[in-house]
Structures are given as structure tokens and as C-alpha cells.
Write a protein that holds these residues in place. Structure first.
Motif, PDB file in Angstrom:
ATOM      1  N   GLU A  64     -56.941 -59.895 -34.401  1.00  0.00           N
ATOM      2  CA  GLU A  64     -55.710 -59.429 -35.050  1.00  0.00           C
ATOM      3  C   GLU A  64     -55.958 -58.104 -35.773  1.00  0.00           C
ATOM      4  O   GLU A  64     -55.066 -57.257 -35.846  1.00  0.00           O
ATOM      5  CB  GLU A  64     -55.194 -60.471 -36.057  1.00  0.00           C
ATOM      6  N   TYR A  67     -55.544 -55.540 -33.204  1.00  0.00           N
ATOM      7  CA  TYR A  67     -54.131 -55.318 -32.863  1.00  0.00           C
ATOM      8  C   TYR A  67     -53.486 -54.404 -33.892  1.00  0.00           C
ATOM      9  O   TYR A  67     -52.665 -53.546 -33.561  1.00  0.00           O
ATOM     10  CB  TYR A  67     -53.351 -56.635 -32.800  1.00  0.00           C
ATOM     11  N   GLN A  96     -54.798 -50.906 -33.438  1.00  0.00           N
ATOM     12  CA  GLN A  96     -54.278 -50.319 -32.199  1.00  0.00           C
ATOM     13  C   GLN A  96     -53.042 -49.466 -32.457  1.00  0.00           C
ATOM     14  O   GLN A  96     -52.743 -48.562 -31.681  1.00  0.00           O
ATOM     15  CB  GLN A  96     -53.932 -51.463 -31.242  1.00  0.00           C
ATOM     16  N   LYS A  97     -52.340 -49.751 -33.530  1.00  0.00           N
ATOM     17  CA  LYS A  97     -51.110 -49.016 -33.815  1.00  0.00           C
ATOM     18  C   LYS A  97     -51.364 -47.775 -34.655  1.00  0.00           C
ATOM     19  O   LYS A  97     -50.438 -47.040 -34.968  1.00  0.00           O
ATOM     20  CB  LYS A  97     -50.099 -49.952 -34.494  1.00  0.00           C
ATOM     21  N   PRO A 156     -53.032 -43.923 -35.200  1.00  0.00           N
ATOM     22  CA  PRO A 156     -53.129 -42.806 -34.236  1.00  0.00           C
ATOM     23  C   PRO A 156     -54.491 -42.737 -33.544  1.00  0.00           C
ATOM     24  O   PRO A 156     -55.519 -43.029 -34.141  1.00  0.00           O
ATOM     25  CB  PRO A 156     -52.928 -41.562 -35.120  1.00  0.00           C
ATOM     26  N   ASN A 157     -54.440 -42.338 -32.291  1.00  0.00           N
ATOM     27  CA  ASN A 157     -55.650 -42.044 -31.513  1.00  0.00           C
ATOM     28  C   ASN A 157     -56.609 -43.213 -31.338  1.00  0.00           C
ATOM     29  O   ASN A 157     -57.817 -43.027 -31.260  1.00  0.00           O
ATOM     30  CB  ASN A 157     -56.396 -40.853 -32.121  1.00  0.00           C
ATOM     31  N   PHE A 158     -56.075 -44.416 -31.288  1.00  0.00           N
ATOM     32  CA  PHE A 158     -56.926 -45.577 -31.022  1.00  0.00           C
ATOM     33  C   PHE A 158     -56.986 -45.810 -29.512  1.00  0.00           C
ATOM     34  O   PHE A 158     -55.964 -45.996 -28.856  1.00  0.00           O
ATOM     35  CB  PHE A 158     -56.357 -46.813 -31.719  1.00  0.00           C
ATOM     36  N   ASN A 159     -58.174 -45.782 -28.975  1.00  0.00           N
ATOM     37  CA  ASN A 159     -58.351 -45.994 -27.535  1.00  0.00           C
ATOM     38  C   ASN A 159     -58.770 -47.423 -27.251  1.00  0.00           C
ATOM     39  O   ASN A 159     -59.580 -47.987 -27.963  1.00  0.00           O
ATOM     40  CB  ASN A 159     -59.407 -45.029 -26.993  1.00  0.00           C
ATOM     41  N   LEU A 160     -58.203 -47.981 -26.194  1.00  0.00           N
ATOM     42  CA  LEU A 160     -58.435 -49.396 -25.915  1.00  0.00           C
ATOM     43  C   LEU A 160     -58.433 -49.660 -24.436  1.00  0.00           C
ATOM     44  O   LEU A 160     -57.649 -49.081 -23.686  1.00  0.00           O
ATOM     45  CB  LEU A 160     -57.308 -50.220 -26.561  1.00  0.00           C
ATOM     46  N   MET A 161     -59.327 -50.532 -24.017  1.00  0.00           N
ATOM     47  CA  MET A 161     -59.314 -51.029 -22.649  1.00  0.00           C
ATOM     48  C   MET A 161     -59.513 -52.538 -22.744  1.00  0.00           C
ATOM     49  O   MET A 161     -60.483 -52.981 -23.338  1.00  0.00           O
ATOM     50  CB  MET A 161     -60.460 -50.375 -21.871  1.00  0.00           C
ATOM     51  N   GLN A 162     -58.576 -53.308 -22.253  1.00  0.00           N
ATOM     52  CA  GLN A 162     -58.828 -54.757 -22.134  1.00  0.00           C
ATOM     53  C   GLN A 162     -58.586 -55.164 -20.696  1.00  0.00           C
ATOM     54  O   GLN A 162     -57.512 -54.972 -20.149  1.00  0.00           O
ATOM     55  CB  GLN A 162     -58.007 -55.580 -23.138  1.00  0.00           C
ATOM     56  N   GLN A 163     -59.634 -55.636 -20.073  1.00  0.00           N
ATOM     57  CA  GLN A 163     -59.593 -55.877 -18.636  1.00  0.00           C
ATOM     58  C   GLN A 163     -60.054 -57.312 -18.338  1.00  0.00           C
ATOM     59  O   GLN A 163     -61.141 -57.704 -18.732  1.00  0.00           O
ATOM     60  CB  GLN A 163     -60.536 -54.867 -17.954  1.00  0.00           C
ATOM     61  N   HIS A 164     -59.192 -58.043 -17.649  1.00  0.00           N
ATOM     62  CA  HIS A 164     -59.554 -59.416 -17.266  1.00  0.00           C
ATOM     63  C   HIS A 164     -60.127 -59.438 -15.855  1.00  0.00           C
ATOM     64  O   HIS A 164     -59.707 -58.677 -14.990  1.00  0.00           O
ATOM     65  CB  HIS A 164     -58.326 -60.313 -17.316  1.00  0.00           C
ATOM     66  N   PHE A 194     -59.339 -67.096  -9.524  1.00  0.00           N
ATOM     67  CA  PHE A 194     -58.056 -67.770  -9.760  1.00  0.00           C
ATOM     68  C   PHE A 194     -57.359 -68.060  -8.441  1.00  0.00           C
ATOM     69  O   PHE A 194     -56.766 -69.119  -8.266  1.00  0.00           O
ATOM     70  CB  PHE A 194     -57.138 -66.903 -10.626  1.00  0.00           C
ATOM     71  N   SER A 230     -59.828 -67.519 -19.137  1.00  0.00           N
ATOM     72  CA  SER A 230     -60.012 -66.232 -18.467  1.00  0.00           C
ATOM     73  C   SER A 230     -61.181 -65.472 -19.071  1.00  0.00           C
ATOM     74  O   SER A 230     -61.706 -65.824 -20.125  1.00  0.00           O
ATOM     75  CB  SER A 230     -58.725 -65.428 -18.544  1.00  0.00           C
ATOM     76  N   LEU A 272     -54.927 -53.764 -20.017  1.00  0.00           N
ATOM     77  CA  LEU A 272     -54.380 -52.603 -20.705  1.00  0.00           C
ATOM     78  C   LEU A 272     -55.431 -51.529 -20.882  1.00  0.00           C
ATOM     79  O   LEU A 272     -56.585 -51.820 -21.157  1.00  0.00           O
ATOM     80  CB  LEU A 272     -53.886 -53.033 -22.097  1.00  0.00           C
ATOM     81  N   GLN A 319     -55.320 -47.853 -23.035  1.00  0.00           N
ATOM     82  CA  GLN A 319     -54.613 -46.761 -23.720  1.00  0.00           C
ATOM     83  C   GLN A 319     -55.643 -45.746 -24.168  1.00  0.00           C
ATOM     84  O   GLN A 319     -56.576 -46.056 -24.887  1.00  0.00           O
ATOM     85  CB  GLN A 319     -53.722 -47.260 -24.863  1.00  0.00           C
TER      86      GLN A 319
END
Lengths: 449, 449
Positions: free
Chosen positions: A167, A170, A173-174, A176-184, A237, A281, B180, B182
Motif C-alpha cells: 500500500e 501504491y 506511485q501517485k 511525480p516521476n515514480f517508475n513502476l513495472m509489475q509483471q505477472h 494457467f 500468481s 503494468l 509506467q
């Protein structure tokens, strides 16, 4: 100067961080969304057993937890590979005295919370969900889903140690300039069980990690103290041999009979477990920055990895230890520490994330292949002969504290050497001869000096 | 069968979607976080002017909005490149009758909301922030930040058209297996202005997009109806020639004098604007799936791209039109439509995201280089000669409705041909000769049949 520190997440990394920060003299409050696992019991059914290795032990030792944890851990000295005919073969992970350690996430978590709470100025608060954060004032809004009450707490320093679905992240993430990759992955996993025998004994080799590699999928088993094994099926899956193909008890029975015939008699509750336990997952999370103002992510919240190198917890524990080392180095300049922390740890977190994905291929496919088994044997032989200049890739990650990034780079280099050796005609018979060592010696002279 | 449809976001894509769905006979409610832009005025200062091109016009035409929008758009027939000495050169984008169209985001948005509201069963609700979504029941919790009241609305189908920082996507991100990415650039942008002359006329060429390419940074200007130009500086946040190097008015003055000497006399408020307007960031968002149960993302919410190909809005409008086409094709089977929509659009959204990043290099660096200008001239010459088999890459993206993915692939192929031609010794003098066309003809015969 004593700081008022808030940690979101009372999992493994959050509790260890509490221990380290308490030792430094700070006031630590830990807020956990879930109920107290010491009372409620740990909610299992979707937790792979953990494999503690060198980095994890080192961090535990640094805060005096080694002894307590060693009581609940079982050494696994190597892999037992199960073929489709029920045949098995053992492949040691390292030297005779080297092992990784099977430990239940729930039991370990309990011990760590108990030990952390014994320390000075550490308080745990359960049923407290982080609902919002104001990073300007470092104020966390906490919500109790049972009482439906919320409250706000303010901290000098705020840590997000709240896991892959953090959390705190999360909220970050909002900004500025926060980079994120979430990959399943297109793979899921399901927990199953091999129970103990009538006398509480282990029905297959206790001191090993068992793998049933089936190319595109696999089953693994890790020993528990009570004589049982936690078994995990990893499968796609959808498509061939996938979870999607198992809708009925008859289909489940056929699937396991066909693929894991030697395990079926050991798993009397298999059909029940299969249809009761959830299919979970597998996610990789990479993000940056980890620090925002006076808040910082660490552990899975900053870098969730797939479980195939058994390094998620070890990496999180190493985070805590490196943070502690940086606090020493900067004379507890927090801003400087957190800036250095994210820059220093990020390449290593990225590296172990990539290595963990690679190791899934090794576990489910390569580990069952004779040429790959030979390759590991040759790598080990070189490591024995040139012990001061060459470690096996597995040993770098698991039995050393070489940075993950360096381990990855060296592993890739070494892979070229091993490719070359494996391409020698007749290597199957020549592998134990002088030629291999001569090539390796030359390579080491060129690459490791 | 009439559906009750909720759209989160009354921006360009949300309003266009409302128009298309109203035409299909549905009841459409649009919820927008911001106040009504028709009353409050559009909050500018961080909005690049938009460049409408073929795909956008096609979608506008499909719902009868072409005429209203053409009244507020200014054709830009090519690039005017400004060098550091104040010299300029014009490079047309396409054929004589081809142009991209400068339009103010705010004005366009107003027109679209006005036109959408005229249609049957379309209602706009402003000051309604999407605070939570229950995807099982398709219920949105809306919060009014002014009155501090919340309400819940339920819809048969829910669309998230709420932009790069989509709240609908944040909610979807917490559902299982949501992938995701970003990613922010290490570049920011700041809006500036070249005002009109005393008579409301344009002080530089009106029918062009102006670029001051400076290798690692650039300034651009797009014409407005009132005679002014919206100017945007794109520069790194840190390092050489970055925003970070401009802290004082004297530094700002020196920066613009050094880099954009011909523009400085045209921008009397430059220092004021520079320190008043925010420095905004540039983000690419890729995610999947876009559909979750009966909800679906589209436009920037599903695929935010950097602005350098001028395709963000055009791509979002094309989303709407393709969705409409799929509804026709499936006989309004919504589930089928949304499943096909995400599968069909995702590769194209990924392609335009990548192309937009590439085009930043073209705008800020290549567009100012003679060899690249020659390359574009040769590409055009080939396209003129073999019009039925060869389009310039720019034309495929901007003046056609070839899928972005196909445009990207063909562009990469054509790039190999152009590399080869550019490596001909003395190409600077030979470019207009037969050799180039012979090579091109052979390549086309091999690659385009």
C-alpha cells in the motif's frame, strides 16, 4: 538522536527492520494489516516454504536471531530430481557442509515478531491497514477493517515493508516521476502436501529440496519439522499441462498419475488439496525511486521477485543489513542513508529479479536434463580446483554475499566458458580429464585478474 | 438493447466515446474529476497543443464532429527548423495538400463536451472523482472534493477514459494478474508563449510546426487561432542544459539567448512564464489487460505515450472508432467486443508508444542534421515514385490508418533500405539520380509483394 519510526508491514522484513532499528536506539512502531499471527495462526495455503541461505543467516546473526531461527530450520543439502518413472538422483548444492534451509514462513514470522517485541521501544499494531499517506508530513492513515475506525499516526521516518502488493508503494506511485513495472508470469502455483508417516517421520529424503522437473511445469517439495513436506505445483494457467486442464477430480488424478507417479501414493489428500487451495500468481515488481521525502520502500514492496532462486526473503534481509551499515557509515544522516540505500540496492534487486526468472527455466526444465547436470558437475569441478578465483554461479548467489549484480555478471561470463567446454566433442567422457581444467585455467587467467 | 454506460473522464476520449455510444442508442453518464471546463475555463499551463491528424479526423467524421472542430484548427504543412544562428528552413510533412492540425486541447475539449451533451441520453457530471470501484457489481464510488460528499453509481458497462493517471487503472491494478509499466523520461517540459502581434497576427510562419532542435533538448511552437503560439521547452531535469541549471532570471535569459536567439525577442514574458509555469514530466504507460469483467480502459488510461509523434489523442480517438466497429461486428456482444478490443488494440498502442519515444530523438536531434534531412528527402522521392507500394514512415503514422504496429514494422524495414542508400559514396550529390530509384525498386519488389 532517537527517531520515531513507523514501519508498515509486520512480515519478515518489517520485523527484522524493527530489530535493527531498536538496537540503534530508535522508537519503532510496526503497523500490520492482518491480525496478529501469534493468535490468529498464519493464513497458509498460498505460501511456498522459504529457503534461508547465507545472506539471510548473516542478517539474522547481526541482530542475534540466528539461534532461535536455526531451531525451526531444516538443512537441504541438494536437489533430489524425480523423473517420470519415479527414479531419483541427488545433486548437492555446494560443498559437503553447505546447505540451504527450509523454514515455514509462518513459524519464522512468529519468532521474529516475538523477538522484535522483546526489544526496547518496539511496538506492533495489528489489524491496521495503511489507507493513505501524506508524505509531506509523513502521516499515515490507518484503518481497522473490523472496527471500521481510522486513526492517523505521524513518524519521522516511514518504511514500507508491506510486500509485493504494498500500500505504501501504491501511494508513492501517485507522486511525480515514480517508475513502476509489475509483471505477472503466465504461470500459477498451488500448495499441496506430503504428510508425515505415522511416527512423524519424513517419507522421502528429508535433507533435500525435491524437484519433479517436467520442462514446461514442475512440482517441488520442501521438508517441514513435523515430518510433512510442503509441495508446490507450478504450471501454466492455460494451454498444455495447465491448471486450466484440471477441472474435475478425475482430471486431477490423471494429471498427477501421468506426471508425478511416485508422488501420488505419498499425497492421500491430493484431490482435496487441489480443489481447496487457491491458485496463486507469480509477480515481479521493479520500481524507482524507493525513497520519497522521508519514506522508503524495502523488501518485496520495493522489489518483489518470483520464488525460483529462493532469494526473496534473503534479499529483503540483506536490504535491512545494508541499510544498517549505511546508517553507521553516514553517522545516522537519514536523508543521505536513504538516498545511498536506493542507489546501492536497486541494481542488486534488479539482478536477483532477473536471476529468479531465469532459475525457473533451470528448475522446471534444465535440472532434469543430463547435459545440464554434467554442466553443473564441470562447473563444480572448476570451482573446487580454483577455489580462490572461481565460484559456481549458484554458490555466488546462495553461499556468498557477493552483490547480486556482480553474481549475475560473473555468472553470464562463466556461462560462456561452460558453453565452450560443453561443445568439446566427447565431453561426456572427457569431462573429468585435464583438458577441461586447462581451458578453465586459461579463462580464469584472462577474466579474473 | 440499451445499456447503462458509465464513462470515467470527460476529456477528449471520454467525450468522443459518449458521442459514439449515444449514437448506438445507449444511456451514457460521464463522470469527471475536474470542474466543468465550459464554466471554469480550462486549466492550462501544462498542456502541449495537440496535432490532429488523419486518424483523429476520421473518428471525428464518424460522429459528425469534423466541421465544428475544423473551425478551431490550423493546418501545419511541415516543420520549420530554427538553427542556433536564427536561420530557418522548411520541410513539408507530406504532399502539398497534407497537413497536421494545431488545436488547443481546452477548446477542443469544450466543443466535444458541448456536442456530446446535445446528443440523446448523454449526461456529464463534473467535480466527481472516482474514489473506488467494485468491479463485481460495476459500482463506482464518486467523491466530490468540494462538498465532501460521496455517492455510488452502478453501470452495465464501465469505461476508464481518465487519462495517464487513471483512477480506474489504479483500481484495476489491484485485481489479479494486472501487468503494468509506467516509465518517466529523464526529461521535463514547460509551456511558454510567443504572443500575437498588435493586430492579432502570427509573428512567425503560421502554417508550420516550429522546432529548435538542440540535440539533447529542444523547443517547439504550435500556432493558435488568436495569433499566438504555444511554445514548449523540452529539456533534461538534470545535467547539461537542464531545468536544473536555470535557477535565476539571469540564468534563464542566458539559456534562451544562447540556445534560441531568434525566439527571445518574440517572447517578452519568457522569464515570467518560465518561473510561473510548472515543469511537467513525460510518462509512458503500458498495461494489460484493459478489460476486467465489465469494465475497460481506453485512451491514455490504457496507453499513455510521450507527445513526440503527436499521436496520443489520435490513438485514443482511433480506440473509440475501433470499439464502435467491433460492436457492429459482434452484434453488440459486449463481452466479446471488449475481449477483441484489447487484443486488437494492445499491439498498436505498444507500437505508437515506442514510435513516440523514438520520435523525440528525431525532433530534438536528427531533424536539425543535414544528413537526416537528406534521408527524409530521399524517402519522399521514393514514395512519390512508387506511391502504391511505398509510403514514408511519417505518412504511415500520420496520414494513413495503417495499424501503428504495421507502420512500425514497415518503418523498420524501410530504415534498412534508407541506411543502404545513405551509405552510397557521394549520396549528397547522387540522391536525385536513377541509382537511388533502382535500388528502391528492387527492394520494393523483394519486400512489398
Amino acid at each position: 538522536m532517537q527517531k520515531n519510526i513507523a514501519i508498515v508491514g509486520a512480515g519478515l522484513v518489517g520485523s527484522m527492520l524493527a530489530c535493527y532499528l531498536s538496537r540503534r536506539g530508535h522508537k519503532v512502531s510496526v503497523y500490520e494489516r492482518r491480525p496478529d499471527m501469534r493468535k490468529a495462526g498464519y493464513i497458509g495455503g498460498r505460501s511456498i516454504n522459504l529457503a534461508l541461505s547465507h545472506r539471510g543467516w548473516k542478517a539474522l546473526k547481526g541482530v542475534g536471531l540466528q539461534e532461535a531461527v536455526s531451531k525451526i530450520s531444516i538443512p537441504m543439502k541438494g536437489r533430489v530430481i524425480h523423473d517420470t518413472n519415479g527414479g531419483t538422483a541427488f545433486f548437492p548444492y555446494g560443498k559437503e557442509d553447505q546447505a540451504i534451509y527450509s523454514v515455514s514462513r509462518g513459524e519464522l514470522n512468529k519468532i521474529m515478531v516475538i523477538e522484535a517485541e522483546k526489544m526496547k521501544d518496539v511496538n506492533f499494531h495489528f489489524d491496521q491497514r495503511c489507507a493513505a499517506i501524506d508524505f509531506n508530513s509523513n502521516t499515515i492513515t490507518l484503518y481497522n477493517d473490523n472496527t471500521r475506525e481510522d486513526k492517523q499516526v505521524q513518524a519521522d521516518i516511514l518504511f514500507g515493508a508491506d510486500g509485493a502488493f504494498s500500500e505504501v508503494r501504491y501511494e508513492m506511485q501517485k507522486t511525480p516521476n515514480f517508475n513502476l513495472m509489475q509483471q505477472h508470469e503466465e504461470y500459477g502455483y498451488k500448495e499441496l502436501e506430503i504428510p508425515a508417516d505415522k511416527n512423524g517421520g519424513h517419507v522421502i529424503e528429508k535433507n533435500a529440496l525435491h524437484i519433479w522437473p517436467r520442462k514446461s511445469f514442475m512440482m517441488i517439495a520442501l521438508p517441514n519439522l513435523d515430518g510433512s513436506f510442503t509441495v508446490t505445483l507450478f504450471a501454466p494457467f492455460k494451454g498444455e499441462n495447465s491448471f486450466d486442464t484440471i477441472k474435475t477430480e478425475a482430471q486431477a488424478e490423471a494429471y498427477f498419475q501421468r506426471n508425478f507417479p511416485d508422488a501420488v501414493p505419498l499425497m492421500p489428500k491430493i484431490k482435496h488439496d487441489f480443489f481447496t487451495n487457491p491458485t496463486s500468481s507469480l509477480v515481479t515488481v521493479k520500481c524507482f525511486p524507493w525513497k520519497h521525502q522521508n519514506a522508503c520502500l524495502l523488501g518485496d514492496a520495493a522489489h518483489a521477485v518470483v520464488p525460483f532462486y529462493g532469494q526473496g526473503m534473503n534479499c529483503g534481509f540483506e536490504d535491512v543489513q545494508e541499510l544498517n551499515t549505511l546508517l553507521d557509515a553516514t553517522g545516522e544522516n537519514w536523508d543521505d542513508t536513504l538516498n545511498k540505500f536506493e542507489l546501492q540496492r536497486k541494481p542488486n534487486a534488479d539482478a536477483i529479479a532477473d536471476l529468479a526468472l531465469y532459475n525457473f527455466v533451470e528448475m522446471r526444465d534444465l535440472s532434469g536434463r543430463e547435459d545440464f547436470q554434467l554442466r553443473l558437475k564441470i562447473e563444480k569441478k572448476i570451482a573446487q580446483k580454483f577455489a580462490d578465483k572461481f565460484m559456481t554461479h549458484y554458490a555466488m548467489v546462495t553461499f556468498s554475499d557477493l552483490s547480486y549484480n556482480e553474481a549475475k555478471k560473473r555468472g553470464e561470463q562463466q556461462s560462456e566458458l561452460l558453453d565452450k567446454i560443453m561443445s568439446i566433442p566427447g565431453i561426456e567422457t572427457k569431462w573429468d580429464g585435464d583438458e577441461v581444467l586447462t581451458i578453465a585455467e586459461r579463462w580464469i587467467a584472462e577474466n579474473r585478474n
